[in-house]
Motif scaffolding. Structure first.
Motif, PDB file in Angstrom:
ATOM      1  N   GLY A 111       0.808  -1.210   0.000  1.00 53.40           N
ATOM      2  CA  GLY A 111       0.000   0.000   0.000  1.00 53.40           C
ATOM      3  C   GLY A 111       0.842   1.261   0.000  1.00 53.40           C
ATOM      4  N   ILE A 112       1.895   1.253   0.780  1.00 54.64           N
ATOM      5  CA  ILE A 112       2.802   2.406   0.829  1.00 54.64           C
ATOM      6  C   ILE A 112       3.434   2.638  -0.544  1.00 54.64           C
ATOM      7  N   ILE A 113       3.820   1.545  -1.204  1.00 52.18           N
ATOM      8  CA  ILE A 113       4.413   1.663  -2.539  1.00 52.18           C
ATOM      9  C   ILE A 113       3.413   2.249  -3.534  1.00 52.18           C
ATOM     10  N   LEU A 114       2.152   1.797  -3.462  1.00 56.31           N
ATOM     11  CA  LEU A 114       1.147   2.274  -4.412  1.00 56.31           C
ATOM     12  C   LEU A 114       0.843   3.764  -4.260  1.00 56.31           C
ATOM     13  N   LEU A 115       1.118   4.321  -3.101  1.00 57.65           N
ATOM     14  CA  LEU A 115       0.897   5.757  -2.909  1.00 57.65           C
ATOM     15  C   LEU A 115       1.787   6.597  -3.818  1.00 57.65           C
ATOM     16  N   ARG A 169      -0.699   3.108 -17.611  1.00 58.22           N
ATOM     17  CA  ARG A 169      -1.444   2.359 -16.609  1.00 58.22           C
ATOM     18  C   ARG A 169      -2.372   1.338 -17.255  1.00 58.22           C
ATOM     19  N   THR A 170      -3.066   1.759 -18.313  1.00 56.40           N
ATOM     20  CA  THR A 170      -4.006   0.857 -18.977  1.00 56.40           C
ATOM     21  C   THR A 170      -3.294  -0.302 -19.654  1.00 56.40           C
ATOM     22  N   ALA A 171      -2.210  -0.024 -20.367  1.00 56.96           N
ATOM     23  CA  ALA A 171      -1.454  -1.083 -21.047  1.00 56.96           C
ATOM     24  C   ALA A 171      -0.875  -2.066 -20.037  1.00 56.96           C
ATOM     25  N   ALA A 172      -0.365  -1.547 -18.925  1.00 56.19           N
ATOM     26  CA  ALA A 172       0.206  -2.401 -17.884  1.00 56.19           C
ATOM     27  C   ALA A 172      -0.874  -3.280 -17.258  1.00 56.19           C
ATOM     28  N   ALA A 173      -2.050  -2.695 -17.002  1.00 58.69           N
ATOM     29  CA  ALA A 173      -3.148  -3.448 -16.404  1.00 58.69           C
ATOM     30  C   ALA A 173      -3.629  -4.547 -17.348  1.00 58.69           C
ATOM     31  N   GLU A 174      -3.785  -4.217 -18.621  1.00 66.51           N
ATOM     32  CA  GLU A 174      -4.269  -5.216 -19.577  1.00 66.51           C
ATOM     33  C   GLU A 174      -3.260  -6.343 -19.778  1.00 66.51           C
ATOM     34  N   PHE A 175      -1.982  -6.020 -19.840  1.00 65.32           N
ATOM     35  CA  PHE A 175      -0.980  -7.083 -19.974  1.00 65.32           C
ATOM     36  C   PHE A 175      -0.958  -7.946 -18.720  1.00 65.32           C
ATOM     37  N   SER A 176      -1.200  -7.333 -17.565  1.00 67.44           N
ATOM     38  CA  SER A 176      -1.311  -8.079 -16.316  1.00 67.44           C
ATOM     39  C   SER A 176      -2.467  -9.075 -16.396  1.00 67.44           C
ATOM     40  N   PHE A 177      -3.592  -8.624 -16.963  1.00 66.15           N
ATOM     41  CA  PHE A 177      -4.740  -9.514 -17.128  1.00 66.15           C
ATOM     42  C   PHE A 177      -4.378 -10.689 -18.030  1.00 66.15           C
ATOM     43  N   PHE A 178      -3.741 -10.375 -19.171  1.00 63.24           N
ATOM     44  CA  PHE A 178      -3.397 -11.421 -20.132  1.00 63.24           C
ATOM     45  C   PHE A 178      -2.422 -12.430 -19.513  1.00 63.24           C
ATOM     46  N   LEU A 179      -1.450 -11.923 -18.781  1.00 63.22           N
ATOM     47  CA  LEU A 179      -0.438 -12.780 -18.166  1.00 63.22           C
ATOM     48  C   LEU A 179      -1.052 -13.702 -17.114  1.00 63.22           C
ATOM     49  N   ALA A 180      -2.165 -13.275 -16.537  1.00 67.21           N
ATOM     50  CA  ALA A 180      -2.830 -14.078 -15.510  1.00 67.21           C
ATOM     51  C   ALA A 180      -3.403 -15.367 -16.085  1.00 67.21           C
ATOM     52  N   VAL A 181      -3.769 -15.374 -17.361  1.00 64.30           N
ATOM     53  CA  VAL A 181      -4.429 -16.540 -17.949  1.00 64.30           C
ATOM     54  C   VAL A 181      -3.535 -17.782 -17.912  1.00 64.30           C
ATOM     55  N   ILE A 226     -13.782  -5.931 -14.011  1.00 70.38           N
ATOM     56  CA  ILE A 226     -12.660  -5.554 -14.878  1.00 70.38           C
ATOM     57  C   ILE A 226     -12.850  -4.189 -15.518  1.00 70.38           C
ATOM     58  N   ARG A 227     -13.984  -3.987 -16.173  1.00 70.43           N
ATOM     59  CA  ARG A 227     -14.211  -2.731 -16.874  1.00 70.43           C
ATOM     60  C   ARG A 227     -14.232  -1.541 -15.914  1.00 70.43           C
ATOM     61  N   THR A 228     -14.841  -1.763 -14.759  1.00 70.15           N
ATOM     62  CA  THR A 228     -14.898  -0.705 -13.749  1.00 70.15           C
ATOM     63  C   THR A 228     -13.494  -0.318 -13.307  1.00 70.15           C
ATOM     64  N   PHE A 229     -12.649  -1.325 -13.115  1.00 68.71           N
ATOM     65  CA  PHE A 229     -11.278  -1.082 -12.660  1.00 68.71           C
ATOM     66  C   PHE A 229     -10.486  -0.293 -13.702  1.00 68.71           C
ATOM     67  N   ILE A 230     -10.587  -0.691 -14.965  1.00 68.53           N
ATOM     68  CA  ILE A 230      -9.846  -0.007 -16.028  1.00 68.53           C
ATOM     69  C   ILE A 230     -10.262   1.458 -16.111  1.00 68.53           C
ATOM     70  N   THR A 231     -11.565   1.718 -16.051  1.00 64.27           N
ATOM     71  CA  THR A 231     -12.065   3.090 -16.114  1.00 64.27           C
ATOM     72  C   THR A 231     -11.560   3.903 -14.934  1.00 64.27           C
ATOM     73  N   PHE A 232     -11.615   3.331 -13.741  1.00 69.29           N
ATOM     74  CA  PHE A 232     -11.152   4.021 -12.544  1.00 69.29           C
ATOM     75  C   PHE A 232      -9.654   4.289 -12.616  1.00 69.29           C
ATOM     76  N   LEU A 233      -8.899   3.282 -13.078  1.00 64.89           N
ATOM     77  CA  LEU A 233      -7.444   3.408 -13.143  1.00 64.89           C
ATOM     78  C   LEU A 233      -7.027   4.529 -14.083  1.00 64.89           C
ATOM     79  N   LYS A 235      -8.589   7.217 -14.758  1.00 59.95           N
ATOM     80  CA  LYS A 235      -8.934   8.533 -14.224  1.00 59.95           C
ATOM     81  C   LYS A 235      -8.228   8.862 -12.912  1.00 59.95           C
ATOM     82  N   LYS A 236      -8.090   7.877 -12.033  1.00 61.21           N
ATOM     83  CA  LYS A 236      -7.650   8.155 -10.664  1.00 61.21           C
ATOM     84  C   LYS A 236      -6.274   7.598 -10.288  1.00 61.21           C
ATOM     85  N   GLY A 237      -5.817   6.544 -10.966  1.00 60.09           N
ATOM     86  CA  GLY A 237      -4.529   5.971 -10.603  1.00 60.09           C
ATOM     87  C   GLY A 237      -4.624   5.043  -9.402  1.00 60.09           C
ATOM     88  N   PHE A 238      -3.487   4.864  -8.700  1.00 58.93           N
ATOM     89  CA  PHE A 238      -3.377   3.845  -7.663  1.00 58.93           C
ATOM     90  C   PHE A 238      -3.487   4.346  -6.223  1.00 58.93           C
TER      91      PHE A 238
END
Length: 263
Positions: A111-115, A169-181, A226-233, A235-238
Motif C-alpha cells: 500500500g505504501i508503494i502504491l501511494l 497504466r491501462t497497457a500495464a493493467a491489460e498485460f497483467s490480465f493477459f499474463l494471468a491466464v 474488470i471494466r470498472t477497474f480499467i475506467t477508474f485506473l 482517471k484516478k490511478g493507484f
C-alpha cells in the motif's frame, strides 16, 4: 466449508483478482474470519476459483487473444519466472498461505508503494500490448514472482512492473490480465494434479459442486469488475488502492495482536 462460504469467497475473488489489493490475501483473511479450516481442499479451492475469474479476461478480450502468435510467445516468456518459482518453492508458499499476518504486512508495504507509483512512473511511452518487447515481458514476469507471497497481489506486482518499463497504466493493467491466464491455468492444473495424487477419490459430490459454483460466481463478478477497474485506473490511478491496503493491513495486525485473529 459450506455453500455460503463458497459464494462469499468466490465474490471476493471476482472483485479483487484484478485489483492491486491481493485476491489471495483477501481470501486467506476471509477464511480466517469465517473460521474455515485450512485443509487440502480449501487450499485447492482458493487457487482453482481464480481460474474462473481469469477466464473472464478471455471473454472480454476475446479478439486480442487471436490477434497474433507473437502475443502468445510474449505470455510464455512472461510466465516462465513464476513457473520456476512456483515449482521450486511450492511447499513454502503453501505455508505462507496459512498466515493472515503475512497478508497484513504484505498489504501494508504494498500500500505504501502504491501511494507513490503514479509519481514514480509518470512518463509512459508504451500504449499497446503489441509494442511490448520480449525483454519487457520477461521483466514483468520477474515482478509477478513477488506475488507468491500472500497479500502482495499478482495484479499489483505485474502492473507496477509494467509501469516501471514505461507502459501506460491501462497497457500495464491489460498485460497483467493477459499474463494471468497462463499463470492461473498452470497453477490450477498443478493443484488438481497434486490433489489427485494424494487422494484415491479425487472429489466428493459436494466438493465438485463447490468448485463449479465458486468458478461460476467468480467469473460473473470478475466480468463486472474488470471494466470498472480499467475506467477508474485511467482517471484516478493507484493512490486510493494504496490507502485501502494500508488501512486493511493495519486492521489485520490490530486484530491479530488483540487476539481476534489467529495466524
Amino acid at each position: 466449508m459450506s455453500m455460503f462460504h463458497v459464494i462469499i469467497l468466490a465474490i471476493i475473488e471476482g472483485l479483487t483478482e484484478f485489483l492491486p489489493v491481493s485476491s489471495t490475501g483477501h481470501m486467506v483473511l476471509a477464511s480466517a474470519i469465517m473460521g474455515i479450516g485450512k485443509d487440502e481442499f480449501v487450499k485447492l479451492f482458493e487457487v482453482v476459483i481464480q481460474l474462473g475469474a481469469i477466464l473472464s479476461v478471455v471473454v472480454l478480450y476475446f479478439k486480442r487473444f487471436f490477434r497474433s502468435i507473437d502475443f502468445y510467445f510474449k505470455l510464455v516468456v512472461g510466465v516462465l519466472p513464476a513457473v520456476v518459482v512456483g515449482v521450486l518453492f511450492k511447499k513454502k508458499i503453501d505455508i505462507l498461505l496459512e498466515s493472515p499476518l503475512v497478508v497484513a504486512f504484505s498489504l501494508l508495504i504494498g500500500g505504501i508503494i502504491l501511494l507513490f507509483v503514479d509519481r514514480w512512473f509518470n512518463k509512459p511511452v508504451v500504449k499497446e500490448e503489441k509494442n511490448i518487447t520480449y525483454l519487457t515481458a520477461l521483466k514483468i514476469g520477474f515482478f509477478q514472482c513477488l506475488a507468491v507471497v500472500p497479500g502482495v497481489s499478482r495484479s499489483a506486482a505485474t502492473i507496477v512492473g509494467g509501469m516501471s518499463q514505461k507502459l501506460t497504466r491501462t497497457a500495464a493493467a491489460e498485460f497483467s490480465f493477459f499474463l494471468a491466464v497462463p499463470t492461473m491455468f498452470g497453477a490450477t492444473v498443478k493443484e488438481l494434479y497434486d490433489f489427485h495424487k494424494n487422494h484415491e477419490h479425487m472429489f466428493t459430490g459436494d466438493q465438485v459442486k463447490f468448485l463449479v459454483v465458486g468458478n461460476v460466481v467468480a467469473f460473473i463478478v470478475a466480468m463486472l469488475a474488470i471494466r470498472t477497474f480499467i475506467t477508474f485506473l485511467e482517471k484516478k490511478g493507484f493512490r486510493l488502492f494504496g490507502f485501502y491496503r494500508i488501512i486493511v493491513g493495519i486492521a489485520i495486525i490490530a486484530m491479530y495482536y488483540t487476539g481476534h485473529l489467529v495466524a
